[in-house]
Write an enzyme that holds these catalytic residues in place. Structure first.
Site, PDB file in Angstrom:
ATOM      1  N   GLY A   1       0.819  -1.199   0.000  1.00 48.49           N
ATOM      2  CA  GLY A   1       0.000   0.000   0.000  1.00 48.49           C
ATOM      3  C   GLY A   1       0.855   1.252   0.000  1.00 48.49           C
ATOM      4  O   GLY A   1       2.062   1.209   0.281  1.00 48.49           O
ATOM      5  N   CYS A   2       0.224   2.363  -0.304  1.00 43.38           N
ATOM      6  CA  CYS A   2       0.959   3.626  -0.414  1.00 43.38           C
ATOM      7  C   CYS A   2       1.515   4.063   0.934  1.00 43.38           C
ATOM      8  O   CYS A   2       2.687   4.441   1.042  1.00 43.38           O
ATOM      9  CB  CYS A   2       0.069   4.709  -0.991  1.00 43.38           C
ATOM     10  SG  CYS A   2      -1.557   4.843  -0.217  1.00 43.38           S
ATOM     11  N   TYR A   3       0.687   4.030   1.977  1.00 43.50           N
ATOM     12  CA  TYR A   3       1.169   4.457   3.288  1.00 43.50           C
ATOM     13  C   TYR A   3       2.265   3.522   3.814  1.00 43.50           C
ATOM     14  O   TYR A   3       3.307   4.012   4.289  1.00 43.50           O
ATOM     15  CB  TYR A   3       0.007   4.504   4.291  1.00 43.50           C
ATOM     16  CG  TYR A   3      -0.976   5.632   4.105  1.00 43.50           C
ATOM     17  CD1 TYR A   3      -0.564   6.957   4.051  1.00 43.50           C
ATOM     18  CD2 TYR A   3      -2.334   5.377   4.024  1.00 43.50           C
ATOM     19  CE1 TYR A   3      -1.489   7.993   3.916  1.00 43.50           C
ATOM     20  CE2 TYR A   3      -3.262   6.408   3.894  1.00 43.50           C
ATOM     21  CZ  TYR A   3      -2.840   7.713   3.838  1.00 43.50           C
ATOM     22  OH  TYR A   3      -3.753   8.737   3.714  1.00 43.50           O
TER      23      TYR A   3
END
Lengths: 341, 341, 341, 341
Positions: free
Chosen positions: C150-152
């Site tokens: 995921g991005c985070y």
């Protein structure tokens, strides 16, 4: 092939650095900037971190540049300064692609009226205004300096010139409104360009005799053999990049929107960077940002008898650095789209 | 005096709620919204937290509204719906200020051409299009319904009408380009209005026969006694609020920019919300946001013989809710600027 | 090599289409989208006008996709849906790179706690969470499904994992605040994501048990052999793309900022997409947009004894589609940077 | 009552001019600015066109200001400069509300550590840091100078002080991340604040020993009798106005979110500008812009044992000029909300 950039610290210089670092057929061998001399390129242009191969900004003495082994120079300088560099580089046998206004206008008197003194008028006969989609290809063998068109002229000439040539529209009452992202003003450290001032702000500026109209009208005259005076109204819009141009032009008697599109299609059938949208669909600056495209479409307004033509482009790509690379590609015999898609 | 708002959940409804909660001379006693009925106003409009005096959204049955003790209703509804409410409220003897298009156009056939069926044509004779700066004051005693002008028409009528009346400009070849903030499209939950789509995006839309042109052209005809056809090109710009309008209009023979300004000054000497900027200075939407002003200026372009007129306003204030409150102020004998400065 | 994308109509799907159309070593041969089936790719994704080689969206029947001649599929689907497609594609012997959460979490119970039912738990042993800079390279031969992070998690794991492994920081009191551009929420047509709502708006959301923390904490446990609980506070910021992450973590006793940088340098010496900025210089989302980089730096705060670590990335590139292409490059033996610079 | 502003050309000065021109109980009788002396106020601050009653900027000689008939002066000057003016004005018996840092810190040594020399240390005993919601009301009779708090301290002190006083949270491991709109940096004409640089950009800055932390920690010490060291991480977000603050603080043993809210409610029951949002709802900067409110809420994270507290305010209103007017209102015995709603 080795290429260099003189004056790479503004916004179009930055984009040019990125494009040339990623170009498959040339090596960016020099980037100059008086104020940044000695600094690594990625320190000044952080978006190329990791890609700059250790390149540093150098000082920009014309004589020194003339003496190096670089084949082609891009000039990303203010007008006036560009001419001085062009003189030295052309004398040394190098090709020059100039992003300033210095060689866009063939007629010296017109240049002087809009920009003041010219620092190398003797070079004007060796220079060509090159809008790749419209300029006759002989420039590739005859030019020593290729002048990349301004951002606004690109957005109006590509739609208008074929229509004027084919007499599909009148020469009178042409009104062009353009809305430019803030990078169009250059990297000017002035209050007017602060984030807080420009955010949520749309406004006209430079009404009456904007400099870019000079080259646009000269090109139209050269392409069509007749003088055309255009009402050009530039504006700033709260975005980083992009120009949206809306052209209102009376249709010639009996001309239909179908004929307009036919002419456009015939003119741009082989132009990879011109995209025609269906009548009724309007181009959006956001869709062109980061590309070298100009998107355009037109409608006929039966109430007024006008065609309303809209175009969108990225002012730093098709309006400046992307177009300059496209010019290099054509000049050097590369694929027109090399390094641009 | 008690006032109410029917349909207060859109962007102009929100601004109207804020203005009326802060108005020194009226009490906002009812706000209706079918979808928000039962919710506290500050839950739906968080910017009025702490100021809403416990007010809740109610349902909006026309009969129930007609029976209450509220003196004046603002209708912030889609066209079509507004007429239905107006019928019940006018029948109950209440004043109605309508922000929709339903009563802006006096001519039924024109309304039908642009909007389709009208749900209360019998009320048209009791309705007046009220642009406070231009509409003859008899409306204050004769109207039962005051129709607040659209955002775009406001930005073009205030500059243009006095010039057309005084024959300072031609009726032909008028081109109006307007750039509106995204709130101008209303609170539409559609992909086209998402943040990611509109940010960094400028584009034309609704070219040819935009609905707002109908009321603008009718008003010009009523004010000047002659038909004028305008090329109107609306656009969306990446900002929340604000409309920048640029009008290109050929100057009548021999007319100077000085005469234009003289006419403007004479017309708007007593208009607190019209600000004339010096020729050469251009209005900026950012300077008008949150105010009920329209700022405007003009230049003469000697190359084309055109006047280029620019205006800026907040589409939700002078273009909608602020103007509606200004209308209420005049209608009720309040100071024109009450609650607006 | 032929590749395909299942579910290419969201923002990460769009970026993936662009990257794969421009990738020098693969051919994008299929893009599916139930809602857009039959439409030309460039009609749905206007930024690839002229580059889409006539490609059209097709419907996305898992059995039909399994039967085609495509070697590798990217899944750009919501979690839940991805597992169903993965099952059919893996059974047909195709490689799968999944951008959803379905195969990021090795522990089924953890997945269920954060996401509910899993539709293909039997595939979990064949799946690997692949953060190219940190995941041990054996995945290239053992995995059938590569789960793109995921991005985070990308923005916190790359800075944190080497420090935790080397015991340079404590496991307690780690606080991560991330600020994401609006595209991070996906192309959701909801009022909350309208331009007018998000512009000029910064706010926290999803505090407490944000789904992304599950994969981040599992990865830290797998890399370091110990459980670490992180306070993760995600926010929305008014920009299209980009994530800025700020990590506050107590330094282990006696550890200096020099040691932190040494560890980072040793870990990422050969990582083309990790850029270390000098202590005191802070990364800027704007500098990473459009790139596959993560930029990061750290300072030591002598007042608190904390390291404050900041990272910036493009949520749609290094945080999603760029990273997925990087995974493909490594999996297929291409240069890690192919199609990404 | 006549009031004046010294140094009204920055962003907080502009907002102060607007607020005071619209204030029902005072007359703005002087605005000074060295660089704008002689210019009409509306020329420099176009948003007040039509409202400035002919007011012009004057030069700002301390002695001349001391001799005039104005009762109360606001100082909107850089730190250092403010002290010099305060000396002259206080000597002349005028009240001073200072928006700079010069009188926010009671302890001279602390001031010197963060700001350097103090130009009027002898006035410190006559000055009070006034955060209206928290400062004990005796300041109204004892102070000669009221120091308006900084924007960041306002956003952390209002949520934190009552919790620390009531021992609901620990003093250790407090982490504050704030995201400020660009106007928070002041009207600085530097490359870093250009539209093109800040748009689409979020980044940390001034990590470690940000000046605002000095006054925040001193206030906490004065309110609670104990030293608390806070990790404060300020950031710039791409918006004009607004500060979003996220505070992570370990809950004291056994303390529930209910107790936290009870304490907040008790503390702020009579504070018109503090709005408590339900736990789980997070404040949004966009909802506070243009208001003098601080909106705040909190959640308890059972995984970490922390409270996560979020607040939002307009940095130019509650964070600067609105708060200064609120201070004036209280000092002069006006309604606390006069001119602010």
């Amino acid at each position: 092939m080795k290429v260099g950039i003189v004056g790479a610290s503004g916004y179009s210089g930055e984009v040019l650095v990125k494009l040339l670092l990623g170009h498959p057929l040339v090596t960016l061998a020099a980037v100059t900037s008086r104020s940044n001399a000695g600094k690594p390129v990625a320190q000044v242009i952080p978006s190329v971190r990791g890609l700059d191969r250790g390149l540093k900004f150098t000082d920009s003495d014309p004589a020194a540049l003339a003496a190096d082994d670089i084949d082609l120079y891009f000039l990303a300088l203010p007008h006036g300064a560009a001419a001085t560099y062009a003189k030295a580089l052309v004398a040394a046998g190098k090709r020059v692609i100039d992003l300033s206004a210095d060689f866009r206008i063939a007629d010296l008197a017109t240049y002087q009226k809009y920009y003041g003194d010219h620092h190398a008028p003797e070079l004007l006969p060796s220079a060509r205004f090159v809008l790749p989609e419209l300029t006759s290809p002989e420039w590739k063998t005859t030019a020593k300096i290729a002048a990349a068109p301004g951002c606004y002229p690109t957005g109006m000439l590509i739609p208008l010139v074929p229509l004027l040539k084919a007499h599909l529209v009148t020469r009178e009452h042409i009104v062009v409104n353009s809305y430019s992202g803030v990078s169009g003003a250059g990297k000017k450290v002035e209050e007017a360009y602060l984030y807080v001032e420009r955010s949520e702000s749309t406004k006209a500026y430079g009404l009456v005799k904007h400099r870019h109209i000079a080259e646009a009208e000269e090109q139209i005259a050269l392409h069509t053999g007749a003088t055309t005076i255009i009402q050009f109204n530039p504006h700033l819009a709260p975005m980083r990049r992009g120009i949206a141009t809306t052209i209102t032009v009376p249709a010639a008697v009996g001309i239909t929107i179908g004929q307009l599109y036919e002419t456009w299609r015939a003119t741009y059938a082989k132009s990879p960077f011109v995209q025609l949208l269906a009548s009724g669909e309007t181009p959006d600056t956001a869709h062109t940002v980061g590309t070298n495209r100009i998107d355009m479409s037109a409608v006929h307004d039966p109430r007024t008898g006008n065609f309303v033509i809209t175009s969108a482009e990225d002012n730093l790509m098709k309006g400046a650095s992307g177009q300059a690379v496209q010019i290099m590609n054509l000049w050097c015999g590369f694929s027109e789209t090399a390094g641009l898609v």
